[in-house]
Structures are given as C-alpha cells and as structure tokens.
Design a protein around this motif. Sequence first.
Motif, PDB file in Angstrom:
ATOM      1  N   SER A 102      25.655  81.056 -14.455  1.00  0.00           N
ATOM      2  CA  SER A 102      27.166  81.033 -13.979  1.00  0.00           C
ATOM      3  C   SER A 102      27.592  79.688 -13.999  1.00  0.00           C
ATOM      4  CB  SER A 102      27.590  81.722 -12.677  1.00  0.00           C
ATOM      5  OG  SER A 102      26.988  83.013 -12.652  1.00  0.00           O
ATOM      6  N   SER A 103      28.793  79.509 -14.546  1.00  0.00           N
ATOM      7  CA  SER A 103      29.445  78.184 -14.277  1.00  0.00           C
ATOM      8  C   SER A 103      31.125  78.496 -14.066  1.00  0.00           C
ATOM      9  CB  SER A 103      29.033  77.286 -15.506  1.00  0.00           C
ATOM     10  OG  SER A 103      29.511  77.828 -16.886  1.00  0.00           O
ATOM     11  N   THR A 104      31.623  77.673 -13.423  1.00  0.00           N
ATOM     12  CA  THR A 104      33.167  77.784 -13.221  1.00  0.00           C
ATOM     13  C   THR A 104      33.523  76.484 -12.539  1.00  0.00           C
ATOM     14  OG1 THR A 104      34.870  79.100 -12.478  1.00  0.00           O
ATOM     15  CG2 THR A 104      32.731  78.920 -11.167  1.00  0.00           C
ATOM     16  N   SER A 105      34.825  76.378 -12.577  1.00  0.00           N
ATOM     17  CA  SER A 105      35.414  75.307 -11.651  1.00  0.00           C
ATOM     18  C   SER A 105      35.959  75.950 -10.601  1.00  0.00           C
ATOM     19  CB  SER A 105      36.451  74.276 -12.396  1.00  0.00           C
ATOM     20  OG  SER A 105      37.554  75.161 -12.872  1.00  0.00           O
TER      21      SER A 105
ATOM     22  N   SER B 258      24.160  85.597  -6.554  1.00  0.00           N
ATOM     23  CA  SER B 258      24.451  85.805  -8.062  1.00  0.00           C
ATOM     24  C   SER B 258      23.395  85.511  -8.828  1.00  0.00           C
ATOM     25  CB  SER B 258      25.520  84.756  -8.433  1.00  0.00           C
ATOM     26  OG  SER B 258      25.834  84.832  -9.884  1.00  0.00           O
ATOM     27  N   VAL B 259      22.399  84.395  -8.594  1.00  0.00           N
ATOM     28  CA  VAL B 259      21.323  83.977  -9.331  1.00  0.00           C
ATOM     29  C   VAL B 259      20.003  85.084  -9.102  1.00  0.00           C
ATOM     30  CG1 VAL B 259      22.029  81.700  -9.513  1.00  0.00           C
ATOM     31  CG2 VAL B 259      20.261  82.397  -7.488  1.00  0.00           C
ATOM     32  N   MET B 260      20.352  85.585  -7.827  1.00  0.00           N
ATOM     33  CA  MET B 260      19.114  86.809  -7.495  1.00  0.00           C
ATOM     34  C   MET B 260      19.644  87.983  -8.231  1.00  0.00           C
ATOM     35  SD  MET B 260      16.928  85.488  -5.697  1.00  0.00           S
ATOM     36  CE  MET B 260      16.051  87.008  -5.053  1.00  0.00           C
TER      37      MET B 260
ATOM     38  N   ILE C  23      28.207  92.424 -10.651  1.00  0.00           N
ATOM     39  CA  ILE C  23      28.058  92.132  -9.408  1.00  0.00           C
ATOM     40  C   ILE C  23      27.824  90.639  -9.443  1.00  0.00           C
ATOM     41  CG2 ILE C  23      26.403  92.326  -7.508  1.00  0.00           C
ATOM     42  CD1 ILE C  23      26.017  95.461  -8.212  1.00  0.00           C
ATOM     43  N   ALA C  24      26.816  90.222 -10.344  1.00  0.00           N
ATOM     44  CA  ALA C  24      26.486  88.939 -10.388  1.00  0.00           C
ATOM     45  C   ALA C  24      27.802  87.999 -10.818  1.00  0.00           C
ATOM     46  CB  ALA C  24      25.218  88.272 -11.476  1.00  0.00           C
ATOM     47  N   GLY C  25      28.478  88.495 -11.641  1.00  0.00           N
ATOM     48  CA  GLY C  25      29.798  87.800 -11.996  1.00  0.00           C
ATOM     49  C   GLY C  25      30.706  87.712 -10.766  1.00  0.00           C
ATOM     50  N   ILE C  26      30.982  88.504 -10.066  1.00  0.00           N
ATOM     51  CA  ILE C  26      31.882  88.583  -8.803  1.00  0.00           C
ATOM     52  C   ILE C  26      31.495  87.712  -7.941  1.00  0.00           C
ATOM     53  CG2 ILE C  26      32.837  90.022  -7.133  1.00  0.00           C
ATOM     54  CD1 ILE C  26      33.060  92.423  -8.987  1.00  0.00           C
ATOM     55  N   PHE C  27      30.001  87.765  -7.651  1.00  0.00           N
ATOM     56  CA  PHE C  27      29.387  86.654  -6.624  1.00  0.00           C
ATOM     57  C   PHE C  27      29.838  85.388  -7.090  1.00  0.00           C
ATOM     58  CE2 PHE C  27      26.227  90.009  -4.911  1.00  0.00           C
ATOM     59  CZ  PHE C  27      27.106  90.323  -3.622  1.00  0.00           C
ATOM     60  N   GLY C  28      29.588  85.082  -8.708  1.00  0.00           N
ATOM     61  CA  GLY C  28      29.475  83.857  -9.017  1.00  0.00           C
ATOM     62  C   GLY C  28      30.818  83.327  -8.897  1.00  0.00           C
TER      63      GLY C  28
ATOM     64  N   ALA D  55      25.942  73.953  -9.001  1.00  0.00           N
ATOM     65  CA  ALA D  55      25.197  73.962 -10.254  1.00  0.00           C
ATOM     66  C   ALA D  55      23.547  74.223 -10.032  1.00  0.00           C
ATOM     67  CB  ALA D  55      25.762  72.976 -11.319  1.00  0.00           C
ATOM     68  N   PRO D  56      23.005  73.118  -9.351  1.00  0.00           N
ATOM     69  CA  PRO D  56      21.608  73.252  -9.264  1.00  0.00           C
ATOM     70  C   PRO D  56      20.815  74.635  -9.022  1.00  0.00           C
ATOM     71  CG  PRO D  56      22.427  71.319  -8.277  1.00  0.00           C
ATOM     72  CD  PRO D  56      23.593  72.352  -8.712  1.00  0.00           C
ATOM     73  N   LEU D  57      21.658  75.226  -8.202  1.00  0.00           N
ATOM     74  CA  LEU D  57      21.018  76.784  -7.745  1.00  0.00           C
ATOM     75  C   LEU D  57      20.836  77.745  -9.108  1.00  0.00           C
ATOM     76  CD1 LEU D  57      22.980  77.694  -4.561  1.00  0.00           C
ATOM     77  CD2 LEU D  57      20.665  77.240  -4.787  1.00  0.00           C
ATOM     78  N   GLN D  58      21.570  77.299 -10.329  1.00  0.00           N
ATOM     79  CA  GLN D  58      21.466  78.163 -11.271  1.00  0.00           C
ATOM     80  C   GLN D  58      19.982  78.244 -11.755  1.00  0.00           C
ATOM     81  OE1 GLN D  58      24.242  76.440 -14.077  1.00  0.00           O
ATOM     82  NE2 GLN D  58      25.962  76.837 -12.914  1.00  0.00           N
ATOM     83  N   TYR D  59      19.404  77.081 -11.512  1.00  0.00           N
ATOM     84  CA  TYR D  59      17.972  77.149 -12.074  1.00  0.00           C
ATOM     85  C   TYR D  59      17.064  77.948 -11.444  1.00  0.00           C
ATOM     86  CZ  TYR D  59      19.222  73.566 -15.366  1.00  0.00           C
ATOM     87  OH  TYR D  59      19.981  72.899 -16.603  1.00  0.00           O
ATOM     88  N   PHE D  60      17.306  78.287  -9.923  1.00  0.00           N
ATOM     89  CA  PHE D  60      16.686  79.454  -9.520  1.00  0.00           C
ATOM     90  C   PHE D  60      16.457  80.829 -10.077  1.00  0.00           C
ATOM     91  CE2 PHE D  60      17.057  75.778  -6.225  1.00  0.00           C
ATOM     92  CZ  PHE D  60      15.593  76.140  -5.593  1.00  0.00           C
TER      93      PHE D  60
END
Length: 318
Positions: free
Chosen positions: A2-5, A25-27, A238-243, A256-261
């Motif tokens: 996920s990425s957003t401003s 989101s990443v889970m 669900i992941a998108g809404i959390f993001g 952003a670093p959490l994305q790699y988890f």
Amino acid sequence: MSSTSARPASSTSEVTTGLALMFLSVMFSPLIDIFAKLAVVTVPSAEVTAGRFVVQALCMLPIVIWRRSFADFSWRQSLFHAIRGAIITISMISFVTTLKYMAVADAIAIFFVEPIMVTIFGGIFLKETIGWRRYTACGVGFFGAMLIIQPSFEEVGYIALLPVVSALCIAIFVLMTRVLSHREDPWSMQFQMGIWGLLFCAILLFIGEGSGSDLFDPVMPVGSAWFYVAGVGAMAAIAGIFGVYAYRAAPASTLAPLQYFEIVSATIFAWLVFGDFPDAMKWLGIVIIMASGFYILWRERRFASKPVSDTSEVTLAP
C-alpha cells in the motif's frame, strides 16, 4: 503493498493509530494472494481478477456515495483512468497466474522490487532527485530478486518473471496515480480503477471464451471456488480500507517500512496453508530486498522533500 500520501499527523496517538492500522493492512494483504492461489486452481486468472474488482467496487461504492465523491469524478480524465485500469488488470492477472505455479512468499518477495522501480522511474520521469546511493541500493535489491528468481526459473520457467511484470505495471500505476492525486478524491479513484479493471477483464474473458486457456477461458466456479474468489476481493477491500485510514493518520514516510512485513506475514500464511517455506537462498534474497528497500526509505526520509513512493491512493499488491 500500500502507498498513499496523508496530511501530517497532529499527535503521537494518531501516529500510533496509523502504525496499528498499517500493521493490520499488511497482515490482511497476503490473504488476498492465499485466496487467489486457492481459486486459480479451478478458475482462470482473469476471472479471479474480475471477481476481485467486483467485490472491491461493491465495497467502495457505499463509501463513494457517502462521501459524495461522484461529484469529484473528472470524466475528462476517463482515458487516464482507463489506462490505469488496463495496467492494474495486467499486473493482477500476471500475479494471479504466478500464484498457480509458485509459492506465495517467493512471488511476493520478487514483487517487492516495485518500490525500487518506483524510485528509478521517479528519477527518470518525474525528475526527482535520486542520488547514487539510492541507485546502488536499487541495484542491490534487484540482485536479491535474482537470488529468488533463479531457482524459481529452474522450477517453473518464465512464469518466475511474471512478478517482475506485475511490479513493473504497479510502478507505472503508482506514478500515474501521483499525477492524478492532486486533483481527485482517492476513494473515487479507487472505485473508478475497479470499474475499468472489471471492464477490461470482461473483454478478455469474452474473447477467451471457449479457447481452453487457463488465463482467459471463463468457467462457472463450483463449491468452495466461489468462496475463494469472493475472499480475494474481500481481503483486498479490507486491506485497502485499513491502508487508507493508516495513511490519513500518519505520514507515509513513517508507515512505508511496515510494507515489507508483508513478506514475513505472507511466508507465515503460506506455510500454514500450503506448507511452503523459502529455502536458505531465497531467504537471502528476501533479506537483501528488504534491506535495500529500508535503505531507500531511510534516504528518502532524510533527504527527499517527498518520498517517491508517496501517492494519494492506496495501491495494494496483487
């Protein structure tokens, strides 16, 4: 991914909330791929992708109506949205096809060259300042991807390159999103992406009917396949809404670093569901990709005015 401003966080509690939502989101994101891998056994890739778009669009529709985002639709930008829809469709079909033949963790790890591609393309096309250190980190990250691709290539052939195709499409998608992000509502953009993606999938399935292709020849899902296809779209929504709400609560550079988890959670889910676990060489590649990604994010946070990975719309990994 996920990425957003987002607007700057106003308090420590908001940042903490953002981190918690991003973690959720990443889970949930790898569950998209778990369901897709289960579905693609009997359902063609384009149909799984279409199912995802249907469920996502239905989930986004109430939000778009509630926010009155229809008023923000820029119909003059329809061609731009159509191109984005085509690109995301190619990306998702490529990735879903990969999952039929490759382990989920391997495919996701290779896909995570996408932030590296965004960094490179941001320097080339958006004229963002990218120093030699970040370019070097990009090269190291690609080397890590090769460590995963090489043994996978021996096992499944050119299929192992499809996550790279998917990552390339998403990188282009992210850059296009950044151009639109200053003018349109992120929820309406997400909804329009789903509608255009569904249209392109429908065209591909219409053309592929009767061809016998396991990519484009539509079939009627049977039994649990319905649940798997619906699960792909539900997990994506669900992941998108959390993001979305994570990035509204905390800065992108913080989250952003959490994305790699996602690579770690994907490995856990794939091991629990399919018994797949990366070998030592693939783990080395995963670690290298993650390390190069973390370094790029660190350099962006320290020196860049706006990270090249920033967009105003959540972009989930296929």
